[in-house]
Write an enzyme that holds these catalytic residues in place. Structure first.
Site, PDB file in Angstrom:
ATOM      1  N   ASP A 169       0.836  -1.198   0.000  1.00 44.17           N
ATOM      2  CA  ASP A 169       0.000   0.000   0.000  1.00 44.17           C
ATOM      3  C   ASP A 169       0.874   1.253   0.000  1.00 44.17           C
ATOM      4  O   ASP A 169       1.957   1.266   0.591  1.00 44.17           O
ATOM      5  CB  ASP A 169      -0.890   0.032   1.244  1.00 44.17           C
ATOM      6  CG  ASP A 169      -2.080  -0.899   1.135  1.00 44.17           C
ATOM      7  OD1 ASP A 169      -2.517  -1.174   0.005  1.00 44.17           O
ATOM      8  OD2 ASP A 169      -2.574  -1.353   2.179  1.00 44.17           O
ATOM      9  N   ARG A 176      -2.255  -1.145  -8.136  1.00 42.91           N
ATOM     10  CA  ARG A 176      -3.585  -0.695  -7.724  1.00 42.91           C
ATOM     11  C   ARG A 176      -3.588   0.825  -7.855  1.00 42.91           C
ATOM     12  O   ARG A 176      -2.724   1.508  -7.290  1.00 42.91           O
ATOM     13  CB  ARG A 176      -3.892  -1.086  -6.283  1.00 42.91           C
ATOM     14  CG  ARG A 176      -5.272  -0.572  -5.808  1.00 42.91           C
ATOM     15  CD  ARG A 176      -5.417  -0.625  -4.303  1.00 42.91           C
ATOM     16  NE  ARG A 176      -5.415  -1.984  -3.802  1.00 42.91           N
ATOM     17  CZ  ARG A 176      -4.929  -2.337  -2.617  1.00 42.91           C
ATOM     18  NH1 ARG A 176      -4.358  -1.437  -1.838  1.00 42.91           N
ATOM     19  NH2 ARG A 176      -4.976  -3.592  -2.222  1.00 42.91           N
TER      20      ARG A 176
END
Length: 306
Positions: free
Chosen positions: A132, A183
């Site tokens: 992330d 992502r």
């Protein structure tokens, strides 16, 4: 008013005292809508429920405010146990994590050792770990670490990039040689106008731009959005350019737009839900409230039920 509420919740998300208290409260004030549970078995049950609907997942053991080597190593151990549990249960899920959770702010070498321990296990299970992206202060070092790990672990590691940063379009170009699995998100942290688009309309435009660029480069895109206009745009864009559905997926957060999640899965798109779990839920929950102040009404109702 909405911007004020957003800033308040982002400020609260960084309060370590409230985070410590939240661990004692358990999943209160509506947090269970957005967090799958406190334990690995809770998380696996949530993934099973999603899999039965044709939806895959990415599990995230929530961890923030890590201040010691022991905590960082414990977080890595938990990630490893999660990967083992995914394999043992046979559920369709990969893993997401934050580098600060693994000790990045303490010692980069500690973080790298923990990442390699986790990726060794992911590789042994033929699974995948998504790094992330956190706030801007961690952006460059996160990208640098990803590049190093991508060289070592190939398809087993991916990254997140944020549309609200000016630099992201250039980052996509720079990362192309690594054929990255990215992502793509709009971004949930409060950043100064010197590094990030201050207007939502500009963020939205850049989001579309980086999605299109990454897809046209032939790389895998995980489009993380609850915005139906963006979803429809991606559908039309990929059809127009003959981009196969195997090159992209849609991602949404646990507990948000569940009907749309199921609809996309039924239409044959890969639909992946980000499933957070663990007792360190406070910061994550505050950021969800910051993103959608309308959720505050849900929280208020939950408070009166408790």
């Amino acid at each position: 008013m909405e911007e004020l509420m957003r800033n308040v919740f982002l400020y609260l998300s960084k309060n370590q005292g409230l985070n410590h208290a939240a661990k004692k409260w358990g999943l209160r004030f509506g947090a269970s809508r957005f967090v799958a549970g406190m334990t690995i078995p809770d998380a696996i049950r949530a993934v099973n429920d999603l899999n039965r609907k044709g939806i895959v997942a990415t599990l995230d053991h929530l961890g923030e405010f890590v201040t010691s080597r022991e905590e960082a190593n414990e977080s890595a151990d938990y990630c490893i146990r999660t990967l083992d549990a995914i394999a043992d249960a046979g559920v369709k899920s990969n893993l997401s994590l934050k580098l600060t959770q693994l000790g990045l702010d303490i010692d980069k070498n500690l973080c790298m050792r923990n990442m390699r321990r986790i990726l060794d296990v992911a590789q042994s299970h033929d699974n995948f770990v998504r790094i992330d992206m956190e706030d801007y202060a961690h952006n460059e070092v996160t990208i640098s670490i990803f590049k190093e790990l991508r060289r070592e672990y190939g398809k087993h590691v991916g990254l997140v990039l944020q549309a609200y940063l000016y630099k992201t379009e250039k980052d996509i170009d720079d990362l192309h040689e690594f054929r990255p699995n990215l992502r793509l998100v709009k971004g949930a942290y409060k950043e100064p106008k010197e590094v990030a688009f201050p207007l939502k309309t500009d963020v939205d435009k850049n989001f579309i731009k980086i999605i299109e660029k990454h897809l046209l480069l032939g790389n895998y895109a995980a489009v993380a959005t609850h915005d139906e206009a963006v979803i429809q745009h991606v559908k039309a864009f990929t059809e127009k350019h003959n981009i196969p559905r195997s090159q992209f997926e849609f991602q949404m957060l646990y507990g948000i737009r569940t009907g749309l999640q199921e609809q996309l899965a039924k239409e044959g798109y890969t639909m992946r839900v980000y499933v957070p779990y663990g007792n360190d839920w406070y910061g994550y929950f505050m950021r969800r409230l910051a993103e959608r102040p309308a959720n505050v009404a849900f929280v208020i109702k939950s408070m009166f039920k408790n």
